[in-house]
Design a protein around this motif. Structure first.
Motif, PDB file in Angstrom:
ATOM      1  N   THR A  96      55.274  62.717  82.898  1.00  0.00           N
ATOM      2  CA  THR A  96      55.433  63.027  81.487  1.00  0.00           C
ATOM      3  C   THR A  96      56.829  62.606  81.048  1.00  0.00           C
ATOM      4  O   THR A  96      57.792  62.915  81.745  1.00  0.00           O
ATOM      5  CB  THR A  96      55.273  64.538  81.259  1.00  0.00           C
ATOM      6  N   LEU A  98      60.390  62.649  79.496  1.00  0.00           N
ATOM      7  CA  LEU A  98      61.341  63.686  79.149  1.00  0.00           C
ATOM      8  C   LEU A  98      62.461  63.005  78.381  1.00  0.00           C
ATOM      9  O   LEU A  98      63.115  62.113  78.902  1.00  0.00           O
ATOM     10  CB  LEU A  98      61.898  64.349  80.412  1.00  0.00           C
ATOM     11  N   GLN A 136      68.291  68.593  73.678  1.00  0.00           N
ATOM     12  CA  GLN A 136      67.526  68.644  74.933  1.00  0.00           C
ATOM     13  C   GLN A 136      66.737  69.942  75.075  1.00  0.00           C
ATOM     14  O   GLN A 136      65.759  69.991  75.807  1.00  0.00           O
ATOM     15  CB  GLN A 136      68.456  68.459  76.140  1.00  0.00           C
ATOM     16  N   ASP A 140      59.451  68.752  73.571  1.00  0.00           N
ATOM     17  CA  ASP A 140      59.398  67.289  73.638  1.00  0.00           C
ATOM     18  C   ASP A 140      58.893  66.644  72.350  1.00  0.00           C
ATOM     19  O   ASP A 140      59.427  65.634  71.908  1.00  0.00           O
ATOM     20  CB  ASP A 140      58.524  66.834  74.824  1.00  0.00           C
ATOM     21  N   ASP A 141      57.849  67.216  71.733  1.00  0.00           N
ATOM     22  CA  ASP A 141      57.299  66.584  70.522  1.00  0.00           C
ATOM     23  C   ASP A 141      58.307  66.619  69.379  1.00  0.00           C
ATOM     24  O   ASP A 141      58.396  65.692  68.578  1.00  0.00           O
ATOM     25  CB  ASP A 141      55.958  67.216  70.119  1.00  0.00           C
ATOM     26  N   LYS A 143      61.708  66.694  69.837  1.00  0.00           N
ATOM     27  CA  LYS A 143      62.769  65.759  70.231  1.00  0.00           C
ATOM     28  C   LYS A 143      62.372  64.330  69.857  1.00  0.00           C
ATOM     29  O   LYS A 143      63.173  63.571  69.327  1.00  0.00           O
ATOM     30  CB  LYS A 143      62.989  65.812  71.751  1.00  0.00           C
ATOM     31  N   GLU A 144      61.119  63.986  70.178  1.00  0.00           N
ATOM     32  CA  GLU A 144      60.639  62.628  69.962  1.00  0.00           C
ATOM     33  C   GLU A 144      60.731  62.242  68.482  1.00  0.00           C
ATOM     34  O   GLU A 144      61.249  61.187  68.128  1.00  0.00           O
ATOM     35  CB  GLU A 144      59.194  62.521  70.463  1.00  0.00           C
TER      36      GLU A 144
END
Length: 195
Positions: A96, A98, A136, A140-141, A143-144
């Motif tokens: 996945t 990161l 950080q 994740d979604d 951050k992206e």
């Protein structure tokens, strides 16, 4: 007119007409944005460089095959290719992605700054380090979307297409990311006052 003053579309037409330096200008123009967005997804400078080169190999082969749809949106198109290559890499690796950054590459190095004193520079560098740490901590979604929007200069429509979600979902993720960052920033200010 020098190549630096030409539009992306003009450079593409010049390249297709046989001017190889035109594609070099496009690579130079967008290297920091595309490389940074790849790096933030893979957090490995060597892998990011490989994927950046793969991105432009794919860009060149698509241009040469006449499959590029010239809508004046070269950067978002190249960013989408880069994003897809990162996804393909992780699919092959069965890992996945990161989105992270290390001390090896500073995403803020690509931003120009005015002449500043040593104290101002130290404060800015510390602020950027703190902000990177907070980014950080985001899901994740979130951050992206944040990275694509602010470091990739992509529109929410383009982000939605690349991440395969609706525009409203992309907007929502950005709103949550910014709200979460605000909470973290105000929390760190409270910690500083009480500490």
């Amino acid at each position: 007119m020098t190549l630096q003053k030409k539009t992306d579309r003009q450079l593409i037409h010049l390249y297709l007409a046989g001017n190889d330096t035109a594609i070099e200008e496009l690579v130079h123009r967008y290297k920091s944005k595309i490389y940074t967005s790849i790096y933030l997804l893979v957090k490995d400078p060597y892998l990011a460089e490989d994927l950046f080169q793969d991105t432009f190999i794919k860009v060149i082969s698509t241009l040469q095959a006449g499959r590029y749809n010239d809508e004046g949106k070269f950067l978002p198109w190249a960013m989408r290719i880069a994003h897809n290559l990162v996804i393909d890499y992780y699919r092959k690796e069965k890992r996945t992605p990161l989105i992270a950054n290390s001390d090896g590459f500073d995403i803020f190095d690509v931003l120009p700054f005015y002449d500043e004193s040593t104290e101002e520079r130290m404060i800015r560098q510390q602020t950027h380090r703190d902000l990177r740490k907070m980014i950080q901590l985001l899901p994740d979604d979130q951050k992206e979307v944040l990275i694509m929007r602010h470091y990739g200069d992509m529109s929410f429509k383009e982000i939605a297409e690349v991440t395969d979600v609706s525009i409203n979902t992309a907007l929502g993720r950005m709103r949550y990311a910014l709200n979460n960052l605000r909470k973290m920033i105000s929390g760190s200010e409270v910690a500083l006052k009480t500490g």
